[in-house]
Scaffold this motif. Sequence first.
Motif, PDB file in Angstrom:
ATOM      1  N   SER A  32       0.865  -1.179   0.000  1.00 47.62           N
ATOM      2  CA  SER A  32       0.000   0.000   0.000  1.00 47.62           C
ATOM      3  C   SER A  32       0.898   1.224   0.000  1.00 47.62           C
ATOM      4  CB  SER A  32      -0.890   0.007   1.249  1.00 47.62           C
ATOM      5  OG  SER A  32      -1.777  -1.089   1.229  1.00 47.62           O
ATOM      6  N   PHE A  34       1.257   5.569   0.500  1.00 44.92           N
ATOM      7  CA  PHE A  34       0.686   6.661   1.270  1.00 44.92           C
ATOM      8  C   PHE A  34       1.439   7.961   0.996  1.00 44.92           C
ATOM      9  CE2 PHE A  34      -1.476   3.688   4.115  1.00 44.92           C
ATOM     10  CZ  PHE A  34      -0.648   2.582   4.108  1.00 44.92           C
ATOM     11  N   TYR A  36       1.884  11.362   3.418  1.00 44.74           N
ATOM     12  CA  TYR A  36       1.622  12.029   4.684  1.00 44.74           C
ATOM     13  C   TYR A  36       2.073  13.486   4.550  1.00 44.74           C
ATOM     14  CZ  TYR A  36       1.042   7.516   7.075  1.00 44.74           C
ATOM     15  OH  TYR A  36       0.594   6.275   7.480  1.00 44.74           O
ATOM     16  N   GLN A  38       3.195  16.939   6.974  1.00 44.67           N
ATOM     17  CA  GLN A  38       3.584  17.447   8.295  1.00 44.67           C
ATOM     18  C   GLN A  38       3.614  18.962   8.241  1.00 44.67           C
ATOM     19  OE1 GLN A  38       7.587  16.498   9.649  1.00 44.67           O
ATOM     20  NE2 GLN A  38       6.999  16.722  11.785  1.00 44.67           N
ATOM     21  N   LEU A  44       2.941  13.950  11.772  1.00 42.34           N
ATOM     22  CA  LEU A  44       2.509  13.593  10.428  1.00 42.34           C
ATOM     23  C   LEU A  44       1.037  13.194  10.455  1.00 42.34           C
ATOM     24  CD1 LEU A  44       5.677  13.018  10.488  1.00 42.34           C
ATOM     25  CD2 LEU A  44       5.220  11.492   8.571  1.00 42.34           C
ATOM     26  N   LEU A  46      -2.070  11.550   7.682  1.00 43.05           N
ATOM     27  CA  LEU A  46      -2.305  10.952   6.375  1.00 43.05           C
ATOM     28  C   LEU A  46      -2.973  11.947   5.450  1.00 43.05           C
ATOM     29  CD1 LEU A  46      -2.204   8.295   4.702  1.00 43.05           C
ATOM     30  CD2 LEU A  46      -4.589   7.956   5.399  1.00 43.05           C
ATOM     31  N   LYS A  49      -4.074   7.804   0.282  1.00 39.80           N
ATOM     32  CA  LYS A  49      -3.451   6.493   0.144  1.00 39.80           C
ATOM     33  C   LYS A  49      -4.060   5.732  -1.034  1.00 39.80           C
ATOM     34  CE  LYS A  49      -6.423   3.783   3.231  1.00 39.80           C
ATOM     35  NZ  LYS A  49      -6.445   2.952   4.480  1.00 39.80           N
ATOM     36  N   THR A  51      -4.218   1.432  -2.303  1.00 39.75           N
ATOM     37  CA  THR A  51      -3.891   0.096  -1.823  1.00 39.75           C
ATOM     38  C   THR A  51      -3.593  -0.904  -2.932  1.00 39.75           C
ATOM     39  OG1 THR A  51      -6.223  -0.461  -1.712  1.00 39.75           O
ATOM     40  CG2 THR A  51      -5.194   0.377   0.303  1.00 39.75           C
ATOM     41  N   PHE A  89       5.642  13.501   2.926  1.00 43.55           N
ATOM     42  CA  PHE A  89       6.359  12.221   3.007  1.00 43.55           C
ATOM     43  C   PHE A  89       5.608  11.163   2.204  1.00 43.55           C
ATOM     44  CE2 PHE A  89       9.467  12.987   6.360  1.00 43.55           C
ATOM     45  CZ  PHE A  89       8.933  14.079   7.016  1.00 43.55           C
ATOM     46  N   LEU A  92       5.350   3.596   2.230  1.00 43.24           N
ATOM     47  CA  LEU A  92       4.724   2.347   1.807  1.00 43.24           C
ATOM     48  C   LEU A  92       4.539   1.423   2.996  1.00 43.24           C
ATOM     49  CD1 LEU A  92       6.781  -0.343   1.555  1.00 43.24           C
ATOM     50  CD2 LEU A  92       7.686   0.968  -0.336  1.00 43.24           C
ATOM     51  N   GLY A  93       3.520   0.591   2.881  1.00 42.33           N
ATOM     52  CA  GLY A  93       3.258  -0.440   3.876  1.00 42.33           C
ATOM     53  C   GLY A  93       3.204  -1.763   3.157  1.00 42.33           C
ATOM     54  N   SER A  94       4.046  -2.666   3.590  1.00 46.43           N
ATOM     55  CA  SER A  94       4.197  -3.922   2.865  1.00 46.43           C
ATOM     56  C   SER A  94       3.711  -5.089   3.700  1.00 46.43           C
ATOM     57  CB  SER A  94       5.671  -4.128   2.505  1.00 46.43           C
ATOM     58  OG  SER A  94       5.927  -5.455   2.160  1.00 46.43           O
ATOM     59  N   PRO A 100       5.902   0.870   8.670  1.00 42.56           N
ATOM     60  CA  PRO A 100       5.852   1.724   7.482  1.00 42.56           C
ATOM     61  C   PRO A 100       7.252   2.191   7.097  1.00 42.56           C
ATOM     62  CG  PRO A 100       4.310   2.469   9.172  1.00 42.56           C
ATOM     63  CD  PRO A 100       5.198   1.462   9.815  1.00 42.56           C
ATOM     64  N   PHE A 102       9.274   5.145   5.173  1.00 41.77           N
ATOM     65  CA  PHE A 102       9.078   6.535   4.749  1.00 41.77           C
ATOM     66  C   PHE A 102      10.210   6.997   3.849  1.00 41.77           C
ATOM     67  CE2 PHE A 102       5.482   8.144   7.126  1.00 41.77           C
ATOM     68  CZ  PHE A 102       5.340   7.204   8.131  1.00 41.77           C
TER      69      PHE A 102
END
Lengths: 112, 114
Positions: A32, A34, A36, A38, A44, A46, A49, A51, A89, A92-94, A100, A102
């Motif tokens: 997935s 993303f 973000y 800040q 941070l 979201l 995103k 998926t 930023f 990814l989320g694997s 995560p 960054f």
Amino acid sequence: GDSVTQMEGPVTLSEEAFLTINCTYTATGYPSLFWYVQYPGEGLQLLLKATKADDKGSNKGFEATYRKETTSFHLEKGSVQVSDSAVYFCALGSGGSYIPTFGRGTSLIVHP
Amino acid sequence: DTAVSQTPKYLVTQMGNDKSIKCEQNLGHDTMYWYKQDSKKFLKIMFSYNNKELIINETVPNRFSPKSPDKAHLNLHINSLELGDSAVYFCASSQDDGGGTEAFFGQGTRLTVV
């Protein structure tokens, strides 16, 4: 291992200009993706995103499309405002790890 | 209600001291993290912890230790503070589903070691 590469900043634009911040990734499997944001002095949060491949995430006028063929997730906005000044930023989320990953962050400065 | 809260927001202390930063999340998440953000905004993962395992970034000095009294809290304890520890520290949490969900961040703790 997983990694995210995003363009170095700062990116400096005038109000109402078009914004692109490039992001590419390396990951095993089907991560997935993303973006973000800040704002100064804050944590941070979201922004958007996606998926799966070809999904488009969007929020607050920002968009990014998950491009599996180019392993990219570039952030775009048609008309930036001074209030968009922040650090962005890519992440990814694997499925291989719940931590995560960054990118280094890209500072955006928008002038009136 | 604040989803992820950390205290204090600012911490100024002398070299050699021991300090703790507290973090609490009310989201019912399985996993919590500590990140260090340097002056160039680079985010470095320090720890991730859920009710199954603690994962430590091997580059983090052992002066840093996470302490989790329960699933909703992950505190960061730092011994023998050094000048180079000055940074902004962020706590975050997410649901442990293999990395596909977003992380929620606290407001950060700006640590200054003098």
